[in-house]
Write an enzyme that holds these catalytic residues in place. Structure first.
Site, short mmCIF file in Angstrom:
data_model
loop_
_atom_site.label_atom_id
_atom_site.label_comp_id
_atom_site.label_asym_id
_atom_site.label_seq_id
_atom_site.Cartn_x
_atom_site.Cartn_y
_atom_site.Cartn_z
NE ARG A 69 2.75 10.32 9.05
CZ ARG A 69 3.84 10.92 8.57
NH1 ARG A 69 3.80 12.20 8.29
NH2 ARG A 69 4.94 10.24 8.36
CE LYS A 93 -1.06 0.04 5.01
NZ LYS A 93 -0.65 1.39 5.41
CG ASP A 94 3.74 2.23 2.61
OD1 ASP A 94 2.72 2.90 2.83
OD2 ASP A 94 4.38 1.64 3.51
CB CYS A 113 -1.30 8.27 0.63
SG CYS A 113 -0.13 9.61 0.47
NE ARG A 146 0.69 5.66 12.81
CZ ARG A 146 0.25 5.53 11.58
NH1 ARG A 146 -0.98 5.10 11.37
NH2 ARG A 146 1.02 5.80 10.54
NE ARG A 172 -7.95 2.76 3.59
CZ ARG A 172 -8.19 2.07 4.69
NH1 ARG A 172 -9.39 1.58 4.92
NH2 ARG A 172 -7.23 1.87 5.58
NE ARG A 173 -6.77 2.52 8.69
CZ ARG A 173 -5.46 2.54 8.81
NH1 ARG A 173 -4.85 3.64 9.26
NH2 ARG A 173 -4.72 1.50 8.47
#
Length: 314
Positions: free
Chosen positions: A148, A82-83, A241, A154, A130-131
């Site tokens: 971040r 996904k990166d 992203c 986190r 997205r979330r």
């Protein structure tokens, strides 16, 4: 066949897990092969107080690893797919897509058992547009804030009561053996995953056939098919992203594949959804068809607005 292979990797605990995992799998497949890790910190790991979209997006986590390869210091790079940008730099290719781990998002909280239990005004942290869009669509009464840092950072902010809850990738928590922190796993119906979430890929120099021969044994065909479909949809949407895009491909019986996709406005007030089903052999074209359908439903206006927003300035 060469006896040593060097992996460029980020230094974050999750990236190191990914590189160690690939190292172990390669050495298992090739008993005479020695795999070395070359850890480094990328710009994306160092700048933690600015939303990712503002400082360059996905390429932040791949370009500096590619630079190590260009310099002759590394043979391959291991990425969370996904990166990985939709277009790789000239000369680079993906030589293996590993079997997908859990693709969902995880709700993590020290106070509440599920997303639905959060009280009005609760502070929810996520780094993902997205979330944020999908969860705000369900709960516009929440205070959703940027978050971040690596997984440990986190979780530390959550434990310091800066947030009532946070949402992270399920696979990341599982890889770091932090399963106990997951209060509730969000289903794809709750929150459609990011493109290829939970999937690892190995990047190499396209001309290096010897390296390809070494790494291709780790390629997992069912995951590769799903990856092709999801990336094709995202490519058609020209997504990065910076954009709230979700997509999830599932392999069905009779060699069929179902791909669900969505594009959302930044505040979640508008969410456009669609899905396609067709032969697995046509995964790429099905992904493009889904992207086209979303554009025709109005996704282009949403994307134009997102790209014109402050996220793409400064």
């Amino acid at each position: 066949m060469r006896d040593t292979l060097r992996i460029a990797t980020r230094k974050s605990p999750l990236a190191m897990w990914q590189a160690e995992f690939v190292k172990a799998e390669l050495e298992k497949a090739h008993p005479n092969l020695k795999v070395e890790l070359l850890p480094m910190s990328t710009k994306g790991d160092k700048i933690l107080d600015v939303p990712l979209a503002k400082i360059g997006g996905k390429g932040l986590f791949t370009k500096e690893l590619e630079d190590r390869m260009i310099a002759g210091e590394a043979d391959i790079a291991v990425h969370s797919m996904k990166d990985v940008p939709m277009e790789l730099p000239e000369g680079f290719a993906l030589g293996a897509i590993l079997e997908r781990h859990t693709p969902t998002d995880a709700f993590v909280s020290n106070k509440y058992n599920s997303f639905r239990e959060l009280p009005k005004g609760a502070v929810l942290g996520t780094s993902s547009l997205r979330r944020k869009a999908q969860l705000m669509a369900k709960r516009p009464d929440l205070d959703v804030r940027d978050l971040r840092g690596n997984v440990g950072t986190r979780l530390g902010k959550l434990d310091a009561d800066e947030y009532d809850a946070i949402v992270l990738a399920t696979s990341g928590l599982q890889r770091l053996e932090l399963d106990e922190r997951i209060r509730h796993e969000l289903t794809p119906e709750d929150c459609l995953p990011a493109v290829t979430q939970g999937t690892l890929g190995i990047e190499y120099f396209a001309k290096d056939k010897e390296v390809l021969e070494i790494i291709s044994v780790l390629n997992h065909k069912p995951t590769e098919i799903r990856t092709i479909a999801e990336r094709a949809m995202n490519h058609r949407l020209e997504g990065g992203c910076q954009v709230p895009i979700g997509v999830y491909a599932e392999l069905l019986g009779n060699e069929q594949i179902k791909v669900r996709g969505l594009v959302a406005s930044l505040d979640g007030s508008v969410i456009i959804r669609n899905q396609v089903i067709g032969p697995q052999s046509q995964a790429a074209s099905l992904g493009r068809v889904l992207g086209e359908a979303l554009l025709e439903q109005g996704a282009k206006a949403i994307l134009d607005e997102v790209y014109a927003s402050d996220l793409n300035k400064g």
